[in-house]
Design a protein around this motif. Structure first.
Motif, short mmCIF file in Angstrom:
data_model
loop_
_atom_site.label_atom_id
_atom_site.label_comp_id
_atom_site.label_asym_id
_atom_site.label_seq_id
_atom_site.Cartn_x
_atom_site.Cartn_y
_atom_site.Cartn_z
N VAL A 72 0.83 -1.20 0.00
CA VAL A 72 0.00 0.00 0.00
C VAL A 72 0.87 1.25 0.00
CG1 VAL A 72 -1.63 1.36 1.37
CG2 VAL A 72 -2.01 -1.09 1.06
N ALA A 75 1.04 4.10 -2.84
CA ALA A 75 0.76 5.50 -2.52
C ALA A 75 1.85 6.42 -3.07
CB ALA A 75 0.64 5.68 -1.01
N TYR A 103 1.48 6.66 -6.74
CA TYR A 103 0.30 7.47 -7.09
C TYR A 103 0.62 8.96 -6.99
CZ TYR A 103 -4.34 9.58 -6.85
OH TYR A 103 -5.44 10.36 -7.06
#
Length: 227
Positions: free
Chosen positions: A185, A189, A192
């Motif tokens: 995750v 992130a 992103y």
């Protein structure tokens, strides 16, 4: 590259854990709490900073053929100092981190920066590089440890949070599957928010396996390197 860029690149753009994916073993193993993550990060930062400075100072003295063994000896010396300091002043943290403190000697982040940067640059630049990479590593481990501790134990830096909320923590986040999930995750992130441009890949003939068979007049676009 200016001094500020050297210092800050390791925090996000070339974060050794979340972008370069180096040092994954200690990242997953010790981040069951924020304190452990920060302790491992600061220990690595200290070794990385000192090793970069020492190797930069010795770069014109160390023979090229034995540079890797020499780098490891230098790194091992600083790891020993850090381990003795932890045993003397923070024995609980030393016990929690266990074998992963001695294993800093073979941490690919430290050896990689020694080979790729410190052995080719000035002392100041090497110190800034080590400091930046160390800060990026520490922040990544500290944040990952805090998230896993909060979700898996219901605490933050040892302070019980869930007891006042009546929530049962999800113990899986303290185990390997939870560690891999949080790790994934966090990487997602970073990709992103940086739009997948954390590191810019540059291709050149230097170090290319096909350099010997190429026409010097041809321009390499990196496709051969990906073949």
């Amino acid at each position: 590259m200016n001094k500020l860029s050297i210092l800050t690149k390791g925090i996000i753009k070339e974060n050794p854990v979340l972008v370069l994916l180096l040092g994954c073993c200690p990242t997953l193993a010790v981040t069951t709490s924020a304190i452990n993550g920060l302790g491992m990060g600061v220990s690595t930062l200290a070794v990385l900073l000192c090793a970069n400075i020492a190797i930069s100072l010795l770069r014109n003295i160390i023979p090229d053929k034995v540079r890797i063994p020499c780098f490891i000896v230098v790194i091992a010396a600083f790891v020993t100092i850090v381990q003795f300091a932890l045993k003397a002043y923070l024995p609980a943290l030393d016990a929690a981190l266990g074998l992963f403190i001695p294993l800093i000697v073979v941490n690919c982040i430290i050896l990689g920066r020694a080979e790729m940067f410190a052995s080719k640059n000035s002392v100041i630049d090497s110190a800034l590089d080590g400091l930046g990479m160390g800060i990026g590593f520490t922040l990544a481990l500290g944040l990952m440890g805090l998230i896993r501790e909060f979700l898996g134990s219901g605490t933050a830096f040892g302070i019980d949070i869930y007891a006042h909320l009546g929530i049962t923590p999800a113990g899986i986040f303290m185990l390997a599957p939870g560690g891999f999930f949080i790790f994934g995750v966090m990487i997602a992130a970073v990709n992103y928010f940086t739009k997948g441009k954390g590191t810019k890949k540059e291709f050149s003939c230097e170090g290319c396996l096909f350099a010997g068979s190429c026409n010097p007049e041809d321009k390499c676009d990196g496709k051969e390197a990906d073949a």
